[in-house]
Enzyme design. Structure first.
Site, PDB file in Angstrom:
ATOM      1  CG  ASP A  31     -17.523 -13.628  17.330  1.00 52.19           C
ATOM      2  OD1 ASP A  31     -18.436 -13.462  18.168  1.00 52.19           O
ATOM      3  OD2 ASP A  31     -16.325 -13.458  17.593  1.00 52.19           O
ATOM      4  CG  HIS A  59     -27.534 -15.209  20.351  1.00 54.74           C
ATOM      5  ND1 HIS A  59     -26.260 -15.154  19.831  1.00 54.74           N
ATOM      6  CD2 HIS A  59     -27.393 -15.058  21.695  1.00 54.74           C
ATOM      7  CE1 HIS A  59     -25.388 -14.991  20.819  1.00 54.74           C
ATOM      8  NE2 HIS A  59     -26.047 -14.910  21.951  1.00 54.74           N
ATOM      9  CG  LEU A  70     -25.364 -27.017   2.271  1.00 57.95           C
ATOM     10  CD1 LEU A  70     -24.541 -25.925   1.599  1.00 57.95           C
ATOM     11  CD2 LEU A  70     -26.115 -26.403   3.430  1.00 57.95           C
TER      12      LEU A  70
END
Ligand code: FPP
Length: 244
Positions: free
Chosen positions: A19, A36, A130
């Site tokens: 956020d 973004h 990962l």
């Protein structure tokens, strides 16, 4: 819950609400969408850092079921960013041995994005590094309902927690140990509601594009200090896991 995970210093599964992108851009007099774009770079960096630190699963909330309500140009920018990430960034991730998965309601995305998701998952599915899971058009309530609907279709009339857990998105991953939300808000915002039943929560005012290796290490340090009891008393824990 199905099982009690071992306490470790490094969380096996980290879930993140990224956020603060819009505010980061606004502070710099830039359009929100630039936040973004920078946020995507932060995500790439966090994959690198988490891999190096030994995290096995990183799950990020990229687009919620509610985010369709944002201004059309922002939604459209995010879709473009997602599409390009599924191509360029995923190629780099593949080269680094990462596995990429996407969870959420895919049918609302363009065909190009849906194809990009399938291709990214297929390309990286045998990698052993990962696992980055991108939650896109995802909602925790939606996830629980889609799981329940699968069980109904199978003819179940009564279900157990294990039945439901097995049908959730990310059923094959351990439940998140640590939930991080950047950007100063202290809400779960309909992220993985069921799976985060025992997650430790870490909130920071740092805006996502400013989040970095130092900041995630602070989150891990805070995680390490917590005493995870999973319903037990402090005295029932092994000595090394008890807080002084
Ligand atoms: C919340 O910040 C962020 C989002 C809704 C989008 C998150 C997307 C990225 C980090 C891009 C990278 C991901 C992919 C997979 C393309 P906000 O816009 O609500 O920030 P604000 O609260 O400051 O307005």
């Amino acid at each position: 819950m199905s099982h009690i995970p071992e306490n470790t210093n490094i969380p096996r599964h980290v879930a993140v609400i990224m956020d603060g992108n819009g505010r980061w851009a606004k502070k710099r007099l830039m359009p929100r969408v630039m936040g973004h774009k920078r946020g995507l770079d932060t995500l790439e960096e966090m994959c690198r850092v988490c891999s190096n630190l030994g995290v096995a699963y990183l799950t990020v909330f990229a687009f919620s079921t509610e985010n369709w309500r944002r201004p059309e140009e922002e939604v459209s920018f995010l879709m473009g960013l997602f599409l390009s990430a599924l191509d360029k960034k995923v190629k780099k991730m593949h080269a680094n041995g990462l596995r990429v998965k996407v969870i959420g309601e895919r049918s609302h995305f363009s065909q190009a994005i849906q194809d990009g998701i399938v291709a990214a998952e297929e390309l990286t599915k045998n990698n052993k590094g990962l696992t980055l899971t991108i939650a896109a058009d995802y909602g925790g309530k939606w996830d629980i309902v889609q799981a329940a609907n699968q069980l109904i279709r199978e003819g179940k009339t009564e279900i157990t927690q294990e039945d439901l857990s097995a049908k959730l998105m990310l059923a094959e991953a351990p439940e998140p140990d640590l939930f991080i939300r950047t950007g100063g808000e202290t809400r779960i915002s309909n992220f993985m509601l069921w799976q985060m039943a025992y997650a430790e929560f870490y909130f920071t005012d740092v805006l996502w594009p400013d989040f970095n290796e130092t900041e995630i290490k602070k989150a891990f340090a805070s995680f390490t200090q917590r005493e995870r009891r999973f319903g037990r008393t402090s005295e029932q824990l092994p000595i090394e896991q008890q807080r002084p």
